[in-house]
Scaffold this motif. Structure first.
Motif, PDB file in Angstrom:
ATOM      1  N   ALA A 131       0.786  -4.410  31.439  1.00  0.00           N
ATOM      2  CA  ALA A 131       0.464  -4.162  30.039  1.00  0.00           C
ATOM      3  C   ALA A 131      -0.515  -5.203  29.505  1.00  0.00           C
ATOM      4  N   HIS A 132      -1.217  -4.819  28.442  1.00  0.00           N
ATOM      5  CA  HIS A 132      -2.104  -5.723  27.714  1.00  0.00           C
ATOM      6  C   HIS A 132      -1.544  -5.924  26.314  1.00  0.00           C
ATOM      7  N   VAL A 187      -1.876  -2.181  21.860  1.00  0.00           N
ATOM      8  CA  VAL A 187      -3.125  -1.657  22.427  1.00  0.00           C
ATOM      9  C   VAL A 187      -3.017  -1.431  23.929  1.00  0.00           C
ATOM     10  N   SER A 188      -1.823  -1.590  24.491  1.00  0.00           N
ATOM     11  CA  SER A 188      -1.693  -1.614  25.937  1.00  0.00           C
ATOM     12  C   SER A 188      -2.162  -0.316  26.590  1.00  0.00           C
ATOM     13  N   GLU A 189      -1.692   0.812  26.067  1.00  0.00           N
ATOM     14  CA  GLU A 189      -2.046   2.087  26.701  1.00  0.00           C
ATOM     15  C   GLU A 189      -3.546   2.319  26.657  1.00  0.00           C
ATOM     16  N   ALA A 190      -4.163   2.012  25.512  1.00  0.00           N
ATOM     17  CA  ALA A 190      -5.609   2.180  25.390  1.00  0.00           C
ATOM     18  C   ALA A 190      -6.350   1.267  26.356  1.00  0.00           C
ATOM     19  N   CYS A 191      -5.894   0.024  26.487  1.00  0.00           N
ATOM     20  CA  CYS A 191      -6.578  -0.936  27.369  1.00  0.00           C
ATOM     21  C   CYS A 191      -6.398  -0.583  28.835  1.00  0.00           C
ATOM     22  N   ARG A 222     -15.025  -5.625  18.110  1.00  0.00           N
ATOM     23  CA  ARG A 222     -15.714  -4.337  17.951  1.00  0.00           C
ATOM     24  C   ARG A 222     -15.492  -3.441  19.170  1.00  0.00           C
ATOM     25  N   GLU A 223     -15.539  -4.026  20.351  1.00  0.00           N
ATOM     26  CA  GLU A 223     -15.319  -3.237  21.554  1.00  0.00           C
ATOM     27  C   GLU A 223     -13.859  -2.828  21.689  1.00  0.00           C
ATOM     28  N   LEU A 224     -12.946  -3.723  21.336  1.00  0.00           N
ATOM     29  CA  LEU A 224     -11.531  -3.371  21.407  1.00  0.00           C
ATOM     30  C   LEU A 224     -11.222  -2.208  20.475  1.00  0.00           C
ATOM     31  N   LEU A 225     -11.807  -2.198  19.285  1.00  0.00           N
ATOM     32  CA  LEU A 225     -11.612  -1.074  18.374  1.00  0.00           C
ATOM     33  C   LEU A 225     -12.188   0.210  18.971  1.00  0.00           C
ATOM     34  N   GLY A 226     -13.293   0.091  19.698  1.00  0.00           N
ATOM     35  CA  GLY A 226     -13.845   1.254  20.386  1.00  0.00           C
ATOM     36  C   GLY A 226     -12.915   1.776  21.460  1.00  0.00           C
ATOM     37  N   VAL A 227     -12.268   0.861  22.190  1.00  0.00           N
ATOM     38  CA  VAL A 227     -11.298   1.251  23.207  1.00  0.00           C
ATOM     39  C   VAL A 227     -10.119   1.991  22.574  1.00  0.00           C
ATOM     40  N   ARG A 267      -8.637  22.310  23.726  1.00  0.00           N
ATOM     41  CA  ARG A 267      -9.177  20.964  23.582  1.00  0.00           C
ATOM     42  C   ARG A 267      -9.614  20.355  24.909  1.00  0.00           C
ATOM     43  N   VAL A 268     -10.711  19.610  24.811  1.00  0.00           N
ATOM     44  CA  VAL A 268     -11.177  18.777  25.917  1.00  0.00           C
ATOM     45  C   VAL A 268     -10.834  17.340  25.553  1.00  0.00           C
ATOM     46  N   HIS A 269     -10.322  16.588  26.532  1.00  0.00           N
ATOM     47  CA  HIS A 269      -9.854  15.226  26.277  1.00  0.00           C
ATOM     48  C   HIS A 269     -10.811  14.230  26.928  1.00  0.00           C
ATOM     49  N   PRO A 270     -11.760  13.671  26.142  1.00  0.00           N
ATOM     50  CA  PRO A 270     -12.723  12.719  26.710  1.00  0.00           C
ATOM     51  C   PRO A 270     -12.066  11.381  27.020  1.00  0.00           C
ATOM     52  N   ALA A 271     -12.442  10.789  28.128  1.00  0.00           N
ATOM     53  CA  ALA A 271     -11.959   9.456  28.493  1.00  0.00           C
ATOM     54  C   ALA A 271     -12.917   8.405  27.956  1.00  0.00           C
ATOM     55  N   TYR A 272     -12.435   7.165  27.912  1.00  0.00           N
ATOM     56  CA  TYR A 272     -13.280   6.067  27.461  1.00  0.00           C
ATOM     57  C   TYR A 272     -14.514   5.962  28.360  1.00  0.00           C
TER      58      TYR A 272
END
Length: 386
Positions: A120-121, A131-135, A154-159, A179-184
């Motif tokens: 985890a993060h 933010v763990s799942e997003a990171c 700024r990048e973390l908010l983008g993640v 729905r289409v689910h775009p990845a980071y």
């Protein structure tokens, strides 16, 4: 990249030298100068330091960091670029302004450490969200304690924002609202014009189809929904490949669509009755790895698709090139260049379908490129072998 090769950030804090891993998906280099700050830092002073190249490592309240980031953004935006003498000059000034904005806002850093659970993060700041799942989606699992990282806020908010896009998905009218689910890091189909063109163009008869540079897999899924029995979708980006496979599975198209790793055409010499490609529209150098879906230096992907298309089409097959004319409006490429590349590749234009953009930026008069965006047309070029 091996752990030993990962970049690090170095700074002094509490009388000791500190070292942490550096995370920046935008390609930003570790800052040379880092100053530890908290909620007592005035926005004007923070802006001055950021403009001078000093990064600000935040140790205060998480929501205070977000407020400071907004304040920095307002100060950056006060200095608008001059209009420029022509569209090409306006484009380059627009990109310079974007680059400066990203550089200044990227100077506000937050810590990112290994979380309490394995892999985890966590952001070790007051009132920081989970933010763990997003990171994990963006960076992969944390190596474990004592992993310490620094990341531009700024990048973390983008993640985190990309994680929400992925979780909720983007409804696609051409898929009946599914729905289409775009990845980071994978371009989301929020501009539906190119999808609509593929959904309504008349299909050539029989045979398999190729979707070149599939991204989220949305065009491959549309072709499958339209009854194409076999679609081979390619991409060279690992995130895009994983994202496309996930979306194909979610949309129930796994029996029709195969996703393979390849730069442009599928491996081997198989021919298709339909080859679809929606390359990046602007022939300019990406400022970061995340911009490869928008910028195509030297029109590499566009020209590669055209030059290899004839030999991968069946005798009655068609290639569908989906391309905006924004590059032409910005004088980055001419229509004559495009048509000459088509002819040199042994191709002829069998027809073209056009659509006007619907995205909000066409109505934003404050945008330096407003005139060009308002005039933009996206086209599906139907190409055949000569």
């Amino acid at each position: 990249m091996d752990e030993g090769e990962r970049p690090t950030a170095v700074w002094s804090e509490d009388g000791r030298e500190r070292v942490a891993l550096w995370r920046s998906e935008s390609g930003m280099r570790p800052p040379r100068h880092i100053r530890v700050v908290d909620d007592r830092m005035p926005a004007d002073a923070a802006y001055k330091l950021a403009c001078e190249g000093t990064a600000l490592l935040w140790r205060g309240d998480y929501h205070g960091a977000r407020q400071l980031l907004s304040a920095l953004g307002r100060r950056v935006d006060r200095k608008q670029p001059k209009a420029g003498a022509d569209p090409r000059e306006r484009f380059h000034r627009h990109r310079q302004a974007q680059s400066r904005r990203a550089r200044v806002l990227g100077m506000l850093l937050v810590p990112l450490d290994a979380g309490p659970e394995r892999g985890a993060h966590a952001v070790p700041l007051r009132r920081a969200p989970d933010v763990s799942e997003a990171c994990v989606e963006a960076y992969g699992p944390a190596a474990g304690a004592p992993e310490h990282s620094l990341v531009p806020l700024r990048e973390l908010l983008g993640v985190v924002g990309a994680h929400e896009w992925h979780r909720r998905g983007v409804p696609v009218p051409a898929l009946g609202g599914d729905r289409v689910h775009p990845a980071y890091g994978v371009f989301a189909p929020v501009r539906g014009e190119y999808v609509d063109l593929v959904a309504r163009a008349e299909l050539p008869p029989g045979g398999p189809a190729f979707d070149i540079g599939t991204g989220t897999g949305v065009l491959a899924a549309v072709l499958a929904r339209r009854g194409v029995a076999r679609v081979v979708a390619t991409d060279r980006d690992e995130r895009a490949l994983a994202c496309a496979r996930d979306n194909v599975r979610r949309l129930g198209a796994g029996g029709q669509v195969t996703v393979v790793a390849s730069d442009l055409f599928p491996p081997g010499g198989e021919r298709a009755s339909l080859v679809v490609c929606n390359p990046p529209w602007l022939p300019a150098k990406p400022a970061s790895p995340l911009e490869h879906a928008v910028y195509d230096p030297g029109s590499r992907m566009l020209r590669g698709f055209l030059s290899g298309l004839a030999e991968r089409l069946t005798p009655d097959g068609e290639g569908w090139l989906i391309l905006s004319d924004l590059a032409e409006l910005l004088r980055l490429r001419t229509r004559e260049e495009l048509t000459s590349w088509i002819a040199a590749a042994g191709l002829t234009v069998a027809g073209r379908e056009d659509i006007r953009p619907r995205h909000p930026r066409t109505a934003d008069a404050s945008d330096l490129l407003h005139a060009e965006r308002a005039a933009e047309v996206t086209s599906l070029w139907r190409l055949r072998r000569m």
